[in-house]
Design a protein around this motif. Structure first.
Motif, PDB file in Angstrom:
ATOM      1  N   ALA A  81       0.823  -1.208   0.000  1.00 47.82           N
ATOM      2  CA  ALA A  81       0.000   0.000   0.000  1.00 47.82           C
ATOM      3  C   ALA A  81       0.861   1.264   0.000  1.00 47.82           C
ATOM      4  CB  ALA A  81      -0.934  -0.004   1.209  1.00 47.82           C
ATOM      5  N   ASP A  82       1.955   1.232   0.760  1.00 46.14           N
ATOM      6  CA  ASP A  82       2.858   2.386   0.812  1.00 46.14           C
ATOM      7  C   ASP A  82       3.553   2.601  -0.530  1.00 46.14           C
ATOM      8  OD1 ASP A  82       4.430   4.397   2.528  1.00 46.14           O
ATOM      9  OD2 ASP A  82       6.034   3.176   1.671  1.00 46.14           O
ATOM     10  N   TRP A  83       3.942   1.518  -1.185  1.00 42.87           N
ATOM     11  CA  TRP A  83       4.581   1.602  -2.497  1.00 42.87           C
ATOM     12  C   TRP A  83       3.632   2.267  -3.500  1.00 42.87           C
ATOM     13  CZ3 TRP A  83       7.248  -3.246  -5.091  1.00 42.87           C
ATOM     14  CH2 TRP A  83       7.812  -2.860  -6.309  1.00 42.87           C
ATOM     15  N   ILE A  84       2.382   1.833  -3.499  1.00 48.01           N
ATOM     16  CA  ILE A  84       1.404   2.382  -4.436  1.00 48.01           C
ATOM     17  C   ILE A  84       1.093   3.843  -4.116  1.00 48.01           C
ATOM     18  CG2 ILE A  84      -1.009   2.217  -5.185  1.00 48.01           C
ATOM     19  CD1 ILE A  84      -0.759  -0.824  -4.875  1.00 48.01           C
ATOM     20  N   ALA A  85       1.013   4.155  -2.832  1.00 45.82           N
ATOM     21  CA  ALA A  85       0.649   5.521  -2.429  1.00 45.82           C
ATOM     22  C   ALA A  85       1.794   6.511  -2.657  1.00 45.82           C
ATOM     23  CB  ALA A  85       0.236   5.537  -0.958  1.00 45.82           C
ATOM     24  N   LYS A  86       3.047   6.043  -2.481  1.00 41.08           N
ATOM     25  CA  LYS A  86       4.208   6.946  -2.585  1.00 41.08           C
ATOM     26  C   LYS A  86       5.316   6.299  -3.423  1.00 41.08           C
ATOM     27  CE  LYS A  86       4.264   7.022   1.897  1.00 41.08           C
ATOM     28  NZ  LYS A  86       4.661   7.272   3.327  1.00 41.08           N
ATOM     29  N   PRO A  87       5.076   6.113  -4.706  1.00 44.33           N
ATOM     30  CA  PRO A  87       6.059   5.400  -5.538  1.00 44.33           C
ATOM     31  C   PRO A  87       7.382   6.130  -5.712  1.00 44.33           C
ATOM     32  CG  PRO A  87       4.334   6.376  -6.904  1.00 44.33           C
ATOM     33  CD  PRO A  87       3.885   6.523  -5.474  1.00 44.33           C
ATOM     34  N   ALA A  88       7.383   7.443  -5.537  1.00 42.08           N
ATOM     35  CA  ALA A  88       8.614   8.220  -5.711  1.00 42.08           C
ATOM     36  C   ALA A  88       9.237   8.639  -4.385  1.00 42.08           C
ATOM     37  CB  ALA A  88       8.335   9.457  -6.567  1.00 42.08           C
ATOM     38  N   ASP A  89       8.809   8.018  -3.293  1.00 43.73           N
ATOM     39  CA  ASP A  89       9.359   8.295  -1.969  1.00 43.73           C
ATOM     40  C   ASP A  89      10.437   7.253  -1.681  1.00 43.73           C
ATOM     41  OD1 ASP A  89       9.959   8.722   0.666  1.00 43.73           O
ATOM     42  OD2 ASP A  89       7.894   8.661   1.397  1.00 43.73           O
ATOM     43  N   ARG A  95      12.927   1.882  -5.250  1.00 43.79           N
ATOM     44  CA  ARG A  95      11.747   1.191  -5.758  1.00 43.79           C
ATOM     45  C   ARG A  95      12.098   0.492  -7.073  1.00 43.79           C
ATOM     46  NH1 ARG A  95       8.020   1.514  -1.515  1.00 43.79           N
ATOM     47  NH2 ARG A  95       7.410   3.670  -1.083  1.00 43.79           N
ATOM     48  N   VAL A  96      11.428  -0.616  -7.312  1.00 45.03           N
ATOM     49  CA  VAL A  96      11.605  -1.329  -8.576  1.00 45.03           C
ATOM     50  C   VAL A  96      10.701  -0.714  -9.633  1.00 45.03           C
ATOM     51  CG1 VAL A  96      11.333  -3.540  -9.759  1.00 45.03           C
ATOM     52  CG2 VAL A  96      12.243  -3.470  -7.428  1.00 45.03           C
ATOM     53  N   ASP A 145      16.478  -9.026 -15.170  1.00 42.41           N
ATOM     54  CA  ASP A 145      16.924  -7.631 -15.124  1.00 42.41           C
ATOM     55  C   ASP A 145      15.958  -6.841 -14.245  1.00 42.41           C
ATOM     56  OD1 ASP A 145      18.684  -6.762 -18.094  1.00 42.41           O
ATOM     57  OD2 ASP A 145      18.289  -8.782 -17.398  1.00 42.41           O
ATOM     58  N   VAL A 146      16.486  -6.163 -13.245  1.00 40.88           N
ATOM     59  CA  VAL A 146      15.658  -5.390 -12.317  1.00 40.88           C
ATOM     60  C   VAL A 146      16.047  -3.921 -12.430  1.00 40.88           C
ATOM     61  CG1 VAL A 146      14.901  -5.108  -9.929  1.00 40.88           C
ATOM     62  CG2 VAL A 146      15.574  -7.373 -10.759  1.00 40.88           C
ATOM     63  N   ASN A 147      15.159  -3.119 -12.986  1.00 38.07           N
ATOM     64  CA  ASN A 147      15.414  -1.686 -13.102  1.00 38.07           C
ATOM     65  C   ASN A 147      14.909  -1.004 -11.840  1.00 38.07           C
ATOM     66  OD1 ASN A 147      14.228   1.199 -14.142  1.00 38.07           O
ATOM     67  ND2 ASN A 147      16.128   0.655 -15.162  1.00 38.07           N
ATOM     68  N   VAL A 148      15.791  -0.276 -11.152  1.00 38.79           N
ATOM     69  CA  VAL A 148      15.430   0.350  -9.879  1.00 38.79           C
ATOM     70  C   VAL A 148      15.625   1.860  -9.948  1.00 38.79           C
ATOM     71  CG1 VAL A 148      16.055  -1.732  -8.605  1.00 38.79           C
ATOM     72  CG2 VAL A 148      17.731   0.089  -8.856  1.00 38.79           C
ATOM     73  N   ARG A 149      14.905   2.565  -9.087  1.00 35.54           N
ATOM     74  CA  ARG A 149      14.977   4.021  -8.998  1.00 35.54           C
ATOM     75  C   ARG A 149      15.166   4.413  -7.527  1.00 35.54           C
ATOM     76  NH1 ARG A 149      12.511   6.926 -13.118  1.00 35.54           N
ATOM     77  NH2 ARG A 149      11.774   8.471 -11.611  1.00 35.54           N
TER      78      ARG A 149
END
Length: 261
Positions: A81-89, A95-96, A145-149
């Motif tokens: 839920a936190d990932w979906i709510a704050k994907p750029a946090d 984050r993947v 391959d895992v692209n992460v930010r």
């Protein structure tokens, strides 16, 4: 009364179905798959699906790849839920963005493209010969391959933890890991999007000069799924725990090996 046209229609249907290659990950390339991949690269037939990309960027309040694909393996549902709510946090780590799964067939496709671009004709015997086979991943290996930010530094790449989980819960670690030479500072203003698949034949080493974080780029892992009891057309769980030691969250992402060769 039996209709006389039915057998002919049935035969036609079966012919069409049998003419299309059945999709399933190919642990070891053989003649039929190699020919289909090469012919696709040369434009002699439709290209064969040789990789699967799952887009885990968040769009309109859900993962672009679809609902239910990402689950909490550790830390509870609040992690998802936190990932979906704050994907750029990135306070709790990176984050993947995307996960791309591929095998030997995908690397052969790049080899065939290179041969075509060089005005050479790649034959099946040449493709399966020792020289080109030695430049692809080993028999039975799967590349992820895992692209992460949002990674704080290039050093933090080594802190990522991943596993492949098969039937009965057996987990296996990657046999080796690498990086694509695409690491760069994160552009916070840029929209999230799925990057184009990289050349799978030879992942490049990291850039000599370390970039300053937060960073975005691609981690590469190699697994032997058969050792976890995962068959060529099975679904597998990919487990991820990011670099942040204070983050209790770990995620399970399911991918389907029957979606590519």
């Amino acid at each position: 009364m039996r209709k006389p046209g039915l057998p002919k229609l049935l035969l036609l249907t079966l012919t069409v179905l049998c003419s299309a290659p059945a999709l399933a990950w190919v642990p070891k390339l053989e003649e039929t798959t190699a020919r289909n991949v090469i012919d696709g690269a040369y434009g002699r037939r439709d290209t064969v699906a040789t990789y699967l990309t799952l887009d885990l960027n968040v769009k309109d309040g859900k993962f672009a790849a679809g609902d239910g694909l990402v689950k909490a393996f550790d830390g509870g549902d609040a992690c998802v839920a936190d990932w979906i709510a704050k994907p750029a946090d990135y306070v709790r780590g990176s984050r993947v963005g995307t996960i791309t799964v591929s095998g030997q067939a995908d690397q052969l496709y790049f080899q065939a493209q290179d041969a075509r671009d060089s005005f050479r004709n790649l034959t099946v015997p040449d493709a399966l010969g020792a020289e080109l086979a030695g430049k692809r991943i080993a028999d039975g290996e799967l590349r992820v391959d895992v692209n992460v930010r949002g990674l704080p530094s290039e050093k933090a790449r080594d802190a990522y933890m991943v596993r492949l989980r098969g039937p009965g819960g057996k987990m296996i670690a990657p046999t080796r890991k690498s990086y694509v030479n695409d690491w760069k500072p994160l552009d916070a203003a840029a929209p999230q999007s799925a990057p184009a698949p990289a050349d799978k034949t030879a992942p490049a080493a990291a850039a000599p000069a370390p970039a300053k974080g937060p960073l975005q780029g691609t981690l590469v892992y190699y697994f032997k799924p058969l050792e976890a009891g995962i068959g060529a057309s099975d679904k597998a769980e990919f487990l991820i725990r990011n670099e942040n030691g204070d983050n209790p969250c770990a995620y399970s992402v399911t991918f389907d090996l029957s979606k590519f060769q």
